[in-house]
Design a protein around this motif. Structure first.
Motif: not given
Length: 456
Positions: A72-76
């Motif tokens: 989730t953090d990477l995609m953001s």
């Protein structure tokens, strides 16, 4: 001096990823400066954006190796225009590339069998990792445009009988055109619109250790003109067709394709593994109504990190944009600690991903390519129009755009071996002076209110 927001990458390997307010040190009026002049009245191409590829390897690493919180953090950080760098172009392989865990197309058959009606066609492979990530990316940034390129037709369509090497047999041109239509329709059923395709990735390269297919210029022109484009028209598909999809050193190839299929081709796709970005302009000058796209460039161990490799991405990115490209797309979104996974038999990979995901430790590392892309994608947004920028010294490289909100985005790079004093002028007015360290990139955003300037 105005108060400035700093988000800067420096050539010595320091990455400043926290945003903070800072006063720049004024430069005395008698100090020698390099002047960068921005003329918003001279306009060039409109941008689609910046990005990379969810290869099979990249999608597997992000979707299966990372945990939910990491993913989730990477995609953001990749796609969110506010909380991340707002990547907006994704160019994905249609089937296996060199960066896949195995060989596959969307219509694989036992040896000597054929499937002219494509009854065995399926994108089930992509439904596991690739499609969920594309859907999430679009949630974070609805402006994303999707491109697709095959590394090979299904083996049964080719002279080699395999996804490795060989050419597309003439009797399968229609089946291959149908293959593209089925792919576009299948992705559309998942809410994914294919903005553009190319008939073949690197059509002049025929490696024997990963999927490839030789497609010379005349056959590509024939395939586009008489099969692919008519098939799109029959099926009410408005996906763009880009020709070539290979290196700068063979501008004769796209010129030949465009001469034979000018009405059916929307533009030219380029890679950086040979030649010079000026080839984009060379072809653009002959066919000025055709789009220019840069669809693949990988960083890797052949250029030592940090400074040399970072400088290469920034320097070349500026050149690509100054030579009419509407996109700047690097290669793998993610690779592991061994620069893989790669297809069986590939050997040692030397490429670098936008991020590295260690399969053993699950550690996630943002590479220099992420920070280089950020200098462009964070402030040059989709539909931005390139405007003229000139520098009084060649080693201070620049490119400038006007966004749809009328803000001006400028990317600067000091390619000199020493720090330089720089003055940025907009419409003849001194806007900002500062000292730019050697091999450092600086991105400036000037908002509607001219006094509101942020520097990245």
């Amino acid at each position: 001096m105005p108060e400035l927001m700093i988000y800067q990458s420096k050539g010595e390997g320091e990455l400043f990823v926290e945003q903070f307010l800072q006063q720049l040190t004024p430069i005395a009026s008698d100090e020698v400066t390099t002047t960068v002049t921005i003329d918003a009245n001279q306009t060039f191409q409109e941008m689609d954006g910046f990005g990379a590829s969810f290869t099979d390897s990249s999608a597997y690493l992000i979707n299966q190796v990372l945990d939910n919180e990491q993913r989730t953090d990477l995609m953001s950080k990749l796609f969110d225009p506010e909380d991340g760098i707002g990547l907006s172009v994704l160019r994905n392989p249609m089937g296996a590339s060199d960066y896949a865990r195995d060989l596959y197309s969307y219509d694989d058959l036992p040896e000597h069998e054929t499937d002219m009606e494509l009854t065995q066609f399926t994108i089930s492979h992509d439904e596991e990792d690739i499609i969920p990530l594309l859907q999430k990316a679009l949630e974070l940034n609805p402006e994303i445009k999707l491109m697709a390129s095959p590394w090979s037709a299904p083996g049964w369509m080719k002279t080699s009988g395999s996804m490795i090497a060989g050419e597309l047999k003439k009797e399968y041109y229609q089946a291959y055109a149908d293959y593209f239509v089925r792919y576009i329709q299948a992705y559309a059923s998942h809410g994914l619109v294919t903005h553009a395709v190319t008939p073949q990735n690197e059509p002049l390269f025929e490696p024997m250790h990963y999927p490839s297919m030789l497609m010379l210029a005349e056959p590509q022109s024939d395939f586009i003109r008489n099969y692919l484009k008519p098939n799109f028209v029959r099926n009410n598909i408005d996906t763009k067709i880009l020709c070539y999809d290979h290196n700068w050193d063979r501008p004769d190839y796209p010129l030949t394709v465009l001469e034979g299929a000018q009405e059916e081709v929307d533009g030219v796709a380029w890679h950086w593994y040979g030649g010079n970005a000026t080839a984009q302009t060379e072809v653009h000058q002959v066919f000025s109504n055709k789009e220019v796209h840069f669809t693949e460039g990988s960083g890797g161990e052949w250029i030592p990190p940090f400074e040399q490799a970072f400088s290469n991405v920034i320097r070349t990115g500026i050149d690509i944009l100054r030579n009419y490209s509407k996109s700047f797309v690097l290669w793998n979104m993610a690779l592991d600690e061994h620069n893989g996974p790669t297809v069986p038999g590939f050997g040692q990979s030397t490429c670098r991903g936008i991020v590295q995901i260690n399969q053993q430790t699950k550690e996630l590392t943002y590479t220099l390519d992420y920070y280089a892309l950020a200098h462009f994608s964070k402030f040059i947004r989709p539909k931005a129009v390139r405007i003229d920028s000139t520098s009084s010294q060649d080693l201070i490289r620049s490119v400038a755009f006007r966004n749809t909100d009328q803000s001006i985005a400028i990317v600067l790079f000091n390619d000199a071996e020493k720090a330089e004093n720089v003055a940025v002028n907009l419409q003849g007015t001194d806007m900002l002076t500062f000292r730019l360290e050697s091999k450092s990139a600086l991105s400036i955003k000037i908002n509607n209110n001219i006094s509101d300037i942020s520097v990245s």
